[in-house]
Design a protein around this motif. Structure first.
Motif, mmCIF file in Angstrom:
data_model
loop_
_atom_site.group_PDB
_atom_site.id
_atom_site.type_symbol
_atom_site.label_atom_id
_atom_site.label_comp_id
_atom_site.label_asym_id
_atom_site.label_seq_id
_atom_site.Cartn_x
_atom_site.Cartn_y
_atom_site.Cartn_z
ATOM 1 N N LEU A 1 0.820 -1.209 0.000
ATOM 2 C CA LEU A 1 0.000 0.000 0.000
ATOM 3 C C LEU A 1 0.855 1.262 0.000
ATOM 4 O O LEU A 1 0.460 2.302 -0.552
ATOM 5 N N ALA A 2 2.032 1.189 0.599
ATOM 6 C CA ALA A 2 2.887 2.370 0.722
ATOM 7 C C ALA A 2 3.733 2.618 -0.519
ATOM 8 O O ALA A 2 4.511 3.577 -0.554
ATOM 9 N N THR A 3 3.589 1.813 -1.568
ATOM 10 C CA THR A 3 4.451 1.951 -2.745
ATOM 11 C C THR A 3 3.948 2.984 -3.738
ATOM 12 O O THR A 3 4.672 3.329 -4.682
ATOM 13 N N ALA A 4 2.711 3.449 -3.585
ATOM 14 C CA ALA A 4 2.162 4.429 -4.537
ATOM 15 C C ALA A 4 1.007 5.164 -3.898
ATOM 16 O O ALA A 4 0.502 4.775 -2.834
ATOM 17 N N ASP A 5 0.553 6.214 -4.562
ATOM 18 C CA ASP A 5 -0.571 7.008 -4.089
ATOM 19 C C ASP A 5 -1.875 6.241 -4.332
ATOM 20 O O ASP A 5 -2.172 5.895 -5.484
ATOM 21 N N PRO A 6 -2.666 5.948 -3.281
ATOM 22 C CA PRO A 6 -3.922 5.213 -3.476
ATOM 23 C C PRO A 6 -4.927 5.935 -4.368
ATOM 24 O O PRO A 6 -5.864 5.303 -4.882
ATOM 25 N N ALA A 7 -4.749 7.245 -4.569
ATOM 26 C CA ALA A 7 -5.660 7.994 -5.428
ATOM 27 C C ALA A 7 -5.369 7.769 -6.911
ATOM 28 O O ALA A 7 -6.171 8.147 -7.765
ATOM 29 N N ASP A 8 -4.254 7.129 -7.220
ATOM 30 C CA ASP A 8 -3.886 6.867 -8.612
ATOM 31 C C ASP A 8 -4.338 5.468 -9.047
ATOM 32 O O ASP A 8 -4.839 4.669 -8.261
ATOM 33 N N PHE A 9 -4.082 5.182 -10.329
ATOM 34 C CA PHE A 9 -4.475 3.905 -10.928
ATOM 35 C C PHE A 9 -3.499 2.786 -10.592
ATOM 36 O O PHE A 9 -3.838 1.608 -10.662
ATOM 37 N N TYR A 10 -2.276 3.141 -10.195
ATOM 38 C CA TYR A 10 -1.158 2.198 -10.092
ATOM 39 C C TYR A 10 -1.485 0.991 -9.218
ATOM 40 O O TYR A 10 -1.256 -0.164 -9.619
ATOM 41 N N LEU A 11 -1.997 1.200 -8.014
ATOM 42 C CA LEU A 11 -2.208 0.093 -7.081
ATOM 43 C C LEU A 11 -3.323 -0.837 -7.553
ATOM 44 O O LEU A 11 -3.266 -2.051 -7.320
ATOM 45 N N PHE A 12 -4.348 -0.286 -8.217
ATOM 46 C CA PHE A 12 -5.372 -1.166 -8.782
ATOM 47 C C PHE A 12 -4.776 -2.055 -9.864
ATOM 48 O O PHE A 12 -5.104 -3.245 -9.962
ATOM 49 N N ALA A 13 -3.895 -1.473 -10.666
ATOM 50 C CA ALA A 13 -3.220 -2.264 -11.697
ATOM 51 C C ALA A 13 -2.331 -3.329 -11.060
ATOM 52 O O ALA A 13 -2.254 -4.465 -11.552
ATOM 53 N N LEU A 14 -1.683 -2.979 -9.950
ATOM 54 C CA LEU A 14 -0.814 -3.947 -9.266
ATOM 55 C C LEU A 14 -1.623 -5.131 -8.739
ATOM 56 O O LEU A 14 -1.186 -6.288 -8.850
ATOM 57 N N VAL A 15 -2.794 -4.870 -8.158
ATOM 58 C CA VAL A 15 -3.658 -5.964 -7.705
ATOM 59 C C VAL A 15 -4.017 -6.871 -8.870
ATOM 60 O O VAL A 15 -3.938 -8.106 -8.786
#
Length: 427
Positions: A150-164
């Protein structure tokens, strides 16, 4: 043992990727929903929706596997779960997200069930306990990694959804390419909840309580930290601390429970978890140190209660009832995890973020009182009749088939089959 792990390595890698992705997704949705202005009740509904889909998946996924097989079912479910993870970022709408969480819960229940039944097929009775221990290490490690991501990117961006989505999609690869023989089709267990409550009221109430309290924590624990004014790095550190401390407590508390009346330990740990909730509610906002210390105390006490309850139920059940009994307790946990995330956010809206842990404290205080009541009503199980404590993940009912305590069931079924053959020959 090394040969067994090599054979099952593809499945263990797939499990690690899935659990990491699922762990990140649950926390990410809470944090992102809070950023988008979702109400606490809506955020809790996301977790309730997940466990609604999970309980449905536990019942219906085996029928899919029977029809098309393990690999095809795994491919279909993982593809849908991956797409659902990405879809959250396409339309930030609470109703749409709730629907996606139901879908995710259904898919992940089926995915875990496929992996665990496959692992069970490759675990001999002599190695079953060690295989389960390795799977538990994978489960806990993946849960820790998922929260830390969770701490690797801004949760407001698309990045973490793509990572999941990437984690769930890549989990397809080791399963699709494995040379391990597919197991026999899995079957859904018939669960008798009345019988379960009759065998062990404390275990049944304990699993409901853990679902209601810990389900609320998983639903809005990250939001609790956000609303206290901490940054995303602290949110990730808090969620990770709870997982790690819960992992560290599993084996020592399990060993202690094998030596004494297990009900005493359940009551004591529930009371300590209630106290940890009060500690978090009163001091979590004072400093990051107090927040993480309270999280460690909560994780250390709240996370092992489910395993202790399952072990206590096994002490009072016949060996052939073990798998269905444990599956019933898991579904009771799921039922509690549907209700808890609805109730806690309502309390938080009226009394502030600290009310989350006043709520968990109340649930575990109720479990403490119920445990004391049950100890007055019934005698302890004699030491020679107790089953050994085994730390089992709360993933799907199929995981309990890997548990070495289930060997009794297999042996009994084999004995019954042998008796039937003997009767046939005599006739």
């Amino acid at each position: 043992m090394a040969q067994t792990i090599r054979v099952l390595s593809a499945l263990l890698i797939a499990a690690f990727l899935l659990i990491s992705g699922a762990g990140l997704q649950g926390t990410l949705l809470s944090v992102r929903g809070n950023i988008e202005g979702f109400s606490l009740v809506l955020l809790g509904s996301l977790m309730s929706a997940y466990f609604t889909g999970f309980t449905i998946g536990c019942q219906f996924a085996p029928h899919m596997v029977k029809r098309v097989g393990h690999i095809r079912s795994f491919t279909a479910l993982a593809s849908i779960a991956s797409a659902a993870a990405l879809a959250h970022a396409l339309a930030v709408n609470p109703v749409f997200w709730i629907l996606l969480r139901v879908i995710a819960g259904f898919c992940l229940a089926g995915l875990y069930m496929i992996i665990e039944s496959w692992i069970n097929e490759g675990a001999t009775n002599e190695r079953r306990g060690r295989v389960l221990a390795v799977y538990r290490v994978v489960d806990l490690s993946a849960g820790t990694v998922g929260q830390a991501l969770l701490a690797t990117a801004d949760p407001a961006d698309f990045y973490l959804f793509a990572l999941v989505s990437i984690l769930i999609s890549v989990a397809l690869v080791p399963v699709a390419l494995t040379t391990t023989t597919q197991p026999t089709p899995i079957t859904s267990a018939d669960i008798d909840l009345k019988k379960l409550f009759r065998i062990s009221p404390l275990a049944a109430f304990g699993c409901l309580s853990v679902g209601a309290a810990n389900g609320a924590y998983w639903a809005v624990g990250a939001v609790y930290v956000q609303k206290l004014g901490y940054d995303i790095q602290t949110v990730a550190a808090f969620m990770t601390t709870v997982v790690v401390s819960g992992a560290l407590s599993q084996w020592p508390l399990g060993h202690i429970s094998d030596l004494f009346d297990r009900r005493i330990l359940i009551v004591a740990i529930a009371a300590l978890s209630s106290a940890a909730g009060v500690l978090l509610a009163l001091t979590g906002g004072q400093s990051e140190f107090m927040l993480l210390a309270g999280g460690a105390a909560f994780g250390f006490t709240a996370m092992p209660i489910f395993g202790l309850a399952v072990a206590h139920a096994n002490d009072r059940a016949d060996p052939h009832e073990y798998v269905t009994l444990a599956a019933g307790l898991l579904l009771l946990y799921g039922a509690g995890a549907i209700v808890g995330p609805f109730v806690a956010p309502i309390i938080m809206q009226n009394a502030g973020p600290q009310a989350l842990f006043f709520y968990t404290s109340s649930v575990y205080a109720a479990l403490t009182l119920f445990g004391l009541y049950r100890m007055r009503r019934s005698d302890a199980t004699p030491p020679e009749e107790r089953e050994a404590y085994v730390s089992v993940p709360r993933t799907s009912p199929a995981v309990f088939e890997i548990d070495p305590r289930g060997e009794h069931e297999e042996d009994e079924s084999a004995d019954e089959a042998a008796e039937d053959d003997a009767k046939g020959e005599t006739a």
